[in-house]
Design a protein around this motif. Sequence first.
Motif, mmCIF file in Angstrom:
data_model
loop_
_atom_site.group_PDB
_atom_site.id
_atom_site.type_symbol
_atom_site.label_atom_id
_atom_site.label_comp_id
_atom_site.label_asym_id
_atom_site.label_seq_id
_atom_site.Cartn_x
_atom_site.Cartn_y
_atom_site.Cartn_z
ATOM 1 N N GLU A 269 0.867 -1.178 0.000
ATOM 2 C CA GLU A 269 0.000 0.000 0.000
ATOM 3 C C GLU A 269 0.902 1.226 0.000
ATOM 4 O O GLU A 269 1.669 1.452 0.935
ATOM 5 N N CYS A 270 0.814 2.023 -1.053
ATOM 6 C CA CYS A 270 1.618 3.234 -1.198
ATOM 7 C C CYS A 270 0.704 4.434 -0.949
ATOM 8 O O CYS A 270 -0.339 4.562 -1.600
ATOM 9 N N LYS A 271 1.119 5.299 -0.028
ATOM 10 C CA LYS A 271 0.230 6.393 0.372
ATOM 11 C C LYS A 271 0.982 7.710 0.448
ATOM 12 O O LYS A 271 2.054 7.795 1.033
ATOM 13 N N ALA A 272 0.394 8.736 -0.151
ATOM 14 C CA ALA A 272 0.878 10.111 -0.018
ATOM 15 C C ALA A 272 -0.203 10.919 0.680
ATOM 16 O O ALA A 272 -1.379 10.838 0.317
ATOM 17 N N VAL A 273 0.193 11.686 1.696
ATOM 18 C CA VAL A 273 -0.744 12.511 2.460
ATOM 19 C C VAL A 273 -0.437 13.972 2.172
ATOM 20 O O VAL A 273 0.715 14.410 2.264
ATOM 21 N N VAL A 274 -1.476 14.735 1.822
ATOM 22 C CA VAL A 274 -1.285 16.134 1.446
ATOM 23 C C VAL A 274 -2.253 17.007 2.232
ATOM 24 O O VAL A 274 -3.414 16.646 2.429
ATOM 25 N N LEU A 275 -1.762 18.139 2.724
ATOM 26 C CA LEU A 275 -2.604 19.135 3.387
ATOM 27 C C LEU A 275 -2.880 20.243 2.381
ATOM 28 O O LEU A 275 -1.972 20.969 1.968
ATOM 29 N N VAL A 276 -4.131 20.384 1.979
ATOM 30 C CA VAL A 276 -4.501 21.297 0.899
ATOM 31 C C VAL A 276 -4.497 22.735 1.409
ATOM 32 O O VAL A 276 -5.144 23.060 2.408
ATOM 33 N N ALA A 277 -3.778 23.599 0.705
ATOM 34 C CA ALA A 277 -3.644 24.996 1.123
ATOM 35 C C ALA A 277 -4.608 25.924 0.401
ATOM 36 O O ALA A 277 -4.896 27.019 0.888
ATOM 37 N N SER A 278 -5.097 25.514 -0.764
ATOM 38 C CA SER A 278 -6.035 26.361 -1.503
ATOM 39 C C SER A 278 -6.859 25.495 -2.448
ATOM 40 O O SER A 278 -6.446 24.398 -2.827
ATOM 41 N N ASN A 279 -8.031 25.989 -2.807
ATOM 42 C CA ASN A 279 -8.889 25.266 -3.741
ATOM 43 C C ASN A 279 -8.201 25.173 -5.102
ATOM 44 O O ASN A 279 -7.744 26.184 -5.644
ATOM 45 N N VAL A 280 -8.131 23.966 -5.642
ATOM 46 C CA VAL A 280 -7.465 23.786 -6.930
ATOM 47 C C VAL A 280 -7.988 22.508 -7.579
ATOM 48 O O VAL A 280 -8.305 21.531 -6.896
ATOM 49 N N THR A 281 -8.097 22.532 -8.905
ATOM 50 C CA THR A 281 -8.536 21.363 -9.666
ATOM 51 C C THR A 281 -7.449 20.984 -10.662
ATOM 52 O O THR A 281 -7.000 21.823 -11.445
ATOM 53 N N ASN A 282 -7.028 19.725 -10.614
ATOM 54 C CA ASN A 282 -6.012 19.257 -11.551
ATOM 55 C C ASN A 282 -5.989 17.732 -11.520
ATOM 56 O O ASN A 282 -6.722 17.110 -10.753
ATOM 57 N N ASN A 283 -5.110 17.150 -12.343
ATOM 58 C CA ASN A 283 -5.056 15.701 -12.472
ATOM 59 C C ASN A 283 -4.270 15.064 -11.331
ATOM 60 O O ASN A 283 -3.143 15.473 -11.033
ATOM 61 N N VAL A 284 -4.862 14.051 -10.720
ATOM 62 C CA VAL A 284 -4.218 13.247 -9.686
ATOM 63 C C VAL A 284 -3.714 11.980 -10.367
ATOM 64 O O VAL A 284 -4.505 11.187 -10.875
ATOM 65 N N GLN A 285 -2.390 11.776 -10.378
ATOM 66 C CA GLN A 285 -1.793 10.764 -11.237
ATOM 67 C C GLN A 285 -1.084 9.654 -10.458
ATOM 68 O O GLN A 285 -0.458 9.907 -9.428
ATOM 69 N N ALA A 286 -1.172 8.436 -11.008
ATOM 70 C CA ALA A 286 -0.311 7.321 -10.608
ATOM 71 C C ALA A 286 0.534 6.980 -11.831
ATOM 72 O O ALA A 286 -0.002 6.616 -12.884
ATOM 73 N N ARG A 287 1.863 7.121 -11.701
ATOM 74 C CA ARG A 287 2.751 6.949 -12.852
ATOM 75 C C ARG A 287 3.798 5.879 -12.542
ATOM 76 O O ARG A 287 4.188 5.688 -11.395
ATOM 77 N N MET A 288 4.264 5.201 -13.583
ATOM 78 C CA MET A 288 5.326 4.210 -13.395
ATOM 79 C C MET A 288 6.508 4.566 -14.282
ATOM 80 O O MET A 288 6.391 5.318 -15.254
ATOM 81 N N SER A 289 7.664 3.998 -13.919
ATOM 82 C CA SER A 289 8.860 4.240 -14.716
ATOM 83 C C SER A 289 9.827 3.081 -14.543
ATOM 84 O O SER A 289 9.636 2.205 -13.691
ATOM 85 N N ALA A 290 10.888 3.112 -15.347
ATOM 86 C CA ALA A 290 11.881 2.037 -15.301
ATOM 87 C C ALA A 290 12.834 2.212 -14.128
ATOM 88 O O ALA A 290 13.129 1.275 -13.399
ATOM 89 N N ALA A 291 13.331 3.422 -13.941
ATOM 90 C CA ALA A 291 14.339 3.653 -12.903
ATOM 91 C C ALA A 291 14.077 4.937 -12.135
ATOM 92 O O ALA A 291 14.994 5.534 -11.582
ATOM 93 N N GLY A 292 12.829 5.372 -12.103
ATOM 94 C CA GLY A 292 12.487 6.578 -11.365
ATOM 95 C C GLY A 292 12.581 7.846 -12.172
ATOM 96 O O GLY A 292 12.341 8.930 -11.634
ATOM 97 N N ASN A 293 12.919 7.744 -13.445
ATOM 98 C CA ASN A 293 13.055 8.930 -14.283
ATOM 99 C C ASN A 293 11.941 8.972 -15.319
ATOM 100 O O ASN A 293 11.636 7.964 -15.969
ATOM 101 N N LEU A 294 11.343 10.144 -15.477
ATOM 102 C CA LEU A 294 10.286 10.356 -16.460
ATOM 103 C C LEU A 294 10.613 11.596 -17.289
ATOM 104 O O LEU A 294 11.077 12.597 -16.731
ATOM 105 N N PRO A 295 10.365 11.557 -18.630
ATOM 106 C CA PRO A 295 9.952 10.393 -19.415
ATOM 107 C C PRO A 295 11.112 9.428 -19.637
ATOM 108 O O PRO A 295 12.259 9.733 -19.310
ATOM 109 N N TYR A 296 10.795 8.256 -20.230
ATOM 110 C CA TYR A 296 11.823 7.260 -20.501
ATOM 111 C C TYR A 296 11.415 6.481 -21.749
ATOM 112 O O TYR A 296 10.327 6.668 -22.297
ATOM 113 N N ALA A 297 12.281 5.589 -22.195
ATOM 114 C CA ALA A 297 12.018 4.793 -23.394
ATOM 115 C C ALA A 297 11.211 3.559 -23.016
ATOM 116 O O ALA A 297 11.691 2.685 -22.293
#
Length: 588
Positions: A102-130
């Motif tokens: 179970e991977c969890k990130a906790v965030v305390l929201v400072a202001s109203n905002v709408t945007n994309n909440v993403q789960a991303r994967m990579s080969a070695a922690g670097n984005l973008p990649y081949a």
Amino acid sequence: MSAVELMMMIQGLSLPTTKMVESIGSGVSPSVYRSYSFVSGDTIEHVVIARAGERAMLQLIHTAAGAAYTANFNLEEGVVVSTSGANIVSASISALGGGWFECKAVVLVASNVTNNVQARMSAAGNLPYAGDGTSGLYIRSIMLRRQGLTANLFPSSDPANAAFTKQNVTVTPTTSPNAPSLITLPDTVEELYIRAIGRMSATKLVEPSGSASPSVYQAKSAVLGDAVVWKVIAKKAERYRLNLFSNSAAIFNCTFDLENGTASGTGASIVALGNGWYECTVTVTATASASTNWQHRIFAASGTHPYVGDGASGLYVQSSKLHLNGGANLFGDSENLSTSAWTKSAGVTTVANAALYLGLLANGADIGGDPYEDGSTELIALKWAALGDSITIAGFYTSVIASQTRMVLTNLGVSGASLGQSTTAYASFGIYNQIANIPADSEVVTIAAGINDFGAQEVVLGVLGQTTTATFYGALWAAVVAIRTQAPNAKIIFFVPYSGDSTHATHRIMRTNGQGNTLDQFMRAVREVALLTSCAYLDVGGESGLGYFMPASYTSDGLHINAAGGLRYGSYCVEGLRRLSRAGYFGA
């Protein structure tokens, strides 16, 4: 977990899961995401249950200012690799067995905002990649939830669901016997905890003073013929009649008696959940295509609207969810009616986290025993005077305590102040001098002193048994004596100071001041004088998680707490105050 899934586990079969497979190309950033509207003040958890495949690096991210966070996880080693972002509070990874985490990130929201909440994967922690077009990792579920609650703020937790947008990735369900399987224990345990022990998560709706028609609502549209189901979980406070009302699209006027468990009005039904909580349901069919205000209205003991309110009475709502034709809940912030997503009629106020939900063990009548009181009730409306320095007057921790305990705060903090006599250019007695301003009828006085005495004023430490303000030990004693004179009935509580982090130049442990003393000696002095004077102390510096090794996200400069640090400080103190209350500290 459903009964079908449980039987699959018993028979050795796998649970349904998905595999994220990256696209082929030289610059891919494989992502599964959905837009979400964050609300200022919310503490949000982004939770993904995942397992390594050919790829092992998972990233949870939201980039917009006001709710910015990034958390990187290694699913092979089971570690949090890194975190960043102005609003991140913490990140954690918990092993669930079978290679799942179970991977969890906790965030305390400072202001109203709408945007994309993403789960991303990579080969070695670097984005973008081949990307090679075949590699990927497994994801069981994606959730966004408010801290302390279990409801998913996304319409689905299934990564393959159309509710999620896929970028540079395909998400394929799999039921292969070789696919990873998992019993989702964390959700189960959390649900059981809420049912048994409860969470302080219900919102209180409070009527205005004078003649009014108190209502809290959102405007939503329905179409002629829509099947409408509106479910509200509520509990009585000073008022016990909840009215659910709409005069357009779907027309109804249903009243629920939260004391006697009865309902009236077309389509109204009520079910007891225990500990005074009821699920109030309206089931009707829309008679027109239109927008309407879906209103929660407070009624007095008799009659309807308007009535004369007292400005303090109200009732509790844990959640309010509106479904059309069996679809997803339409209300935003359906489990916190205090937010700006909800319109309040003139004079109505709302208090978040004002009541315990569900907490069946808190009511002995539900299990055949005596009621359990966690100490919250006795704190309500106590008159509290807070002495301290800039950390106190900033209000980050005092506002949390006042909100969660409903004590009535007088904040007497003074920026840059010490309790004792300065040996530097900084002024003496800033905290001590505020004792004269404590209201005489105060019932609780807290003293948060020591950090400036050590780091700025460099007050002479002294020894236990001294009684004058010339030393820190003596000033602590003198403060107790002066408070006893100023507010004879007040219960005194010391807050042990916490250290600045390793980046702070002066106000921290592992440093000796100009008098040859260390901060831990000042912390010890607070504890010792509290014991000597039979006053309580809450060990903020020793037990709260604030201090030399605290996350950078807790402070603005390595010392002064921000909203995230204030939540940590305040939450720790609230639990301490409840413990003291259970022990009878605030009794006569």
